[in-house]
Motif scaffolding. Structure first.
Motif, mmCIF file in Angstrom:
data_model
loop_
_atom_site.group_PDB
_atom_site.id
_atom_site.type_symbol
_atom_site.label_atom_id
_atom_site.label_comp_id
_atom_site.label_asym_id
_atom_site.label_seq_id
_atom_site.Cartn_x
_atom_site.Cartn_y
_atom_site.Cartn_z
ATOM 1 N N GLU A 92 2.582 -0.125 4.199
ATOM 2 C CA GLU A 92 2.423 -1.290 3.325
ATOM 3 C C GLU A 92 1.759 -2.447 4.058
ATOM 4 N N GLN A 93 2.119 -2.649 5.323
ATOM 5 C CA GLN A 93 1.574 -3.775 6.087
ATOM 6 C C GLN A 93 0.140 -3.539 6.534
ATOM 7 N N SER A 107 -1.928 -3.700 2.211
ATOM 8 C CA SER A 107 -2.300 -5.114 2.281
ATOM 9 C C SER A 107 -3.808 -5.323 2.428
ATOM 10 N N ARG A 108 -4.547 -4.288 2.766
ATOM 11 C CA ARG A 108 -5.991 -4.435 2.985
ATOM 12 C C ARG A 108 -6.854 -3.916 1.825
ATOM 13 N N ILE A 109 -6.244 -3.387 0.805
ATOM 14 C CA ILE A 109 -7.017 -2.798 -0.302
ATOM 15 C C ILE A 109 -7.947 -3.826 -0.937
ATOM 16 N N SER A 166 11.395 4.939 6.132
ATOM 17 C CA SER A 166 11.277 3.497 5.887
ATOM 18 C C SER A 166 10.339 2.838 6.885
ATOM 19 N N LYS A 167 10.414 3.271 8.141
ATOM 20 C CA LYS A 167 9.523 2.712 9.161
ATOM 21 C C LYS A 167 8.066 3.003 8.820
ATOM 22 N N ASP A 219 -1.117 7.162 14.404
ATOM 23 C CA ASP A 219 -0.374 6.832 15.619
ATOM 24 C C ASP A 219 1.074 6.446 15.290
ATOM 25 N N GLN A 220 1.252 5.652 14.250
ATOM 26 C CA GLN A 220 2.595 5.211 13.861
ATOM 27 C C GLN A 220 3.444 6.392 13.414
#
Length: 93
Positions: free
Chosen positions: A15-16, A20-22, A8-9, A50-51
């Protein structure tokens, strides 16, 4: 974000930072800004890398801890303790 599962993380971050940048990336390509598109996409993919490492490495460490502690105890180690550790990963260009 502490109560979210590992998946989920990562999904929330994806998603963020990517989904969101597409629309913006499509606009850059329509405006013939190939360099801007590639630079921004590369930066976002690096941030995603990194995430994933930031979330998955600690989760994996928690999963293997008990097994490693058991092996260490069987080998005669007495003072087994979890310690904070920071790992730095660098991807090749």
């Amino acid at each position: 974000m502490t109560d979210l599962t590992t998946g989920s993380k990562i999904q929330k971050f994806f998603e963020q930072t990517v989904i969101s940048r597409i629309e913006n990336w499509q606009k850059q390509l329509c405006d013939c800004d190939l360099h801007g598109f590639e630079s921004e996409l590369s930066a976002q993919l690096s941030a995603l890398h990194d995430q994933v490492c930031e979330v998955v490495l600690p989760a994996a460490a928690e999963q293997v801890y008990e097994g490693l502690a058991s092996v260490a105890k069987a080998a005669g180690c007495r003072k087994i303790a979890k310690r904070l550790m920071q790992v730095r990963l660098v991807s090749a260009p």
